[in-house]
Design an enzyme around this catalytic site. Structure first.
Site, mmCIF file in Angstrom:
data_model
loop_
_atom_site.group_PDB
_atom_site.id
_atom_site.type_symbol
_atom_site.label_atom_id
_atom_site.label_comp_id
_atom_site.label_asym_id
_atom_site.label_seq_id
_atom_site.Cartn_x
_atom_site.Cartn_y
_atom_site.Cartn_z
ATOM 1 N N ALA A 1 -14.231 -22.764 -50.648
ATOM 2 C CA ALA A 1 -14.667 -23.586 -49.515
ATOM 3 C C ALA A 1 -15.357 -24.853 -50.002
ATOM 4 C CB ALA A 1 -15.601 -22.790 -48.614
ATOM 5 N N TYR B 1 -20.383 -17.946 -40.240
ATOM 6 C CA TYR B 1 -20.473 -17.928 -38.773
ATOM 7 C C TYR B 1 -20.652 -16.530 -38.192
ATOM 8 C CZ TYR B 1 -15.437 -17.014 -39.292
ATOM 9 O OH TYR B 1 -14.216 -16.510 -39.654
ATOM 10 N N LYS C 1 -5.395 -17.531 -51.031
ATOM 11 C CA LYS C 1 -5.293 -18.986 -50.922
ATOM 12 C C LYS C 1 -4.788 -19.642 -52.202
ATOM 13 C CE LYS C 1 -8.703 -19.758 -47.264
ATOM 14 N NZ LYS C 1 -9.865 -20.569 -46.843
#
Length: 281
Positions: A134, A224, A67
């Site tokens: 994040a 998740y 990223k």
């Protein structure tokens, strides 16, 4: 038009992004495919990326560990990606490769769908746990959304201070140690866990104890896998409201799809199917 889309990162073979974007393509009634473009860190990232560009993709997502690494190879960044310092979506636009970051927007949208009342109380106190990529995106978008108090708890103070500067004075921020946060949880209306602690296979791990939370608070975890992390289980036992991480995955993809195709497709009805797929893994 037939869209050629994909995901670069390592590893990516278990990603659910192909499933999500296949649903979006069907909803938009347009042709296209979404490929997994795994780039092994042992190979030249520049060479592998150039091959992807040469294959005339309309756009692609970017996940760990690339990223930040991809930024020098792009022609332009939107304001959010520039401020955050990370890219998760790349689009071929007007002859240029342009980088965006939809992670934070996806999180804020997911939060708004699950707990709309929090957006009527912009003076609420928010605690962000962690100071990685994040956390950067989430902090930036929460500040842009008008939340005025966002504290950060992290092991390394300098990383947290760097994130606090993203608010550009829009949000007041105190930097806490993890222990200080643990001892002062009652003062927060929203607690967001942004690290990968508690992710499979280390499902019994939690970054802090939530024994001191107020049961009226909302507790959120961006992990998740599993859906119900140990962190969220703690919150549920006390009676607090919880917010699951897979919804961020869904809505950040919705924003990426809109950047590529100029079509905003509904995503709410994919929440439960996505959860079912994750619970079956």
């Amino acid at each position: 038009m037939h869209y050629k889309l994909g995901l670069i990162g390592y590893p990516v073979q278990n990603s659910l992004s192909p499933w999500i974007h296949e649903q979006f393509l069907k909803k938009a009634d347009i042709g296209g495919n979404y490929a997994l473009l795994e780039i092994n860190p042992k190979k030249s990232f520049e060479n592998e990326l150039q091959q992807i560009k040469n294959n005339h993709y309309d756009g692609f997502n970017v996940t760990v560990p690339y990223k930040k690494q991809i930024i020098p190879f792009l022609d332009d960044l939107d304001d959010g990606a520039h401020a955050i310092g990370a890219v998760n979506t790349v689009a071929w636009q007007n002859g240029k490769w342009v980088g965006y970051n939809t992670d934070g927007k996806g999180y804020v949208t997911a939060l708004g769908h699950a707990h709309p009342s929090i957006f009527q109380h912009k003076q609420c106190r928010i605690l962000l746990i962690g100071a990685g990529g994040a956390a950067r995106g989430i902090f930036y978008e929460l500040a842009e959304a008008g939340f005025r108090r966002i504290d950060i708890a992290n092991r390394t103070q300098s990383s947290a201070e760097d994130i606090a500067s993203l608010g550009d004075g829009k949000a007041k921020t105190s930097i806490l140690t993890l222990k200080e946060a643990e001892n002062n949880l009652k003062m927060y209306d929203l607690i967001i866990q942004t690290t990968n602690i508690g992710m499979k296979p280390n499902v019994n791990d939690a970054i802090i104890s939530l024994e001191q939370i107020d049961r009226r608070s909302i507790v959120s975890d961006i992990v998740y896998q599993p859906i119900e992390t140990h962190f969220l289980q703690q919150a549920s036992r006390i009676g607090a409201s919880v917010h699951h991480g897979h919804t961020m995955l869904l809505y950040q993809a919705q924003y990426a799809f809109e950047i590529w195709t100029s079509k905003k497709v509904p995503a709410d009805d994919l929440n439960q199917p996505l959860q079912s797929i994750l619970e079956g893994r």
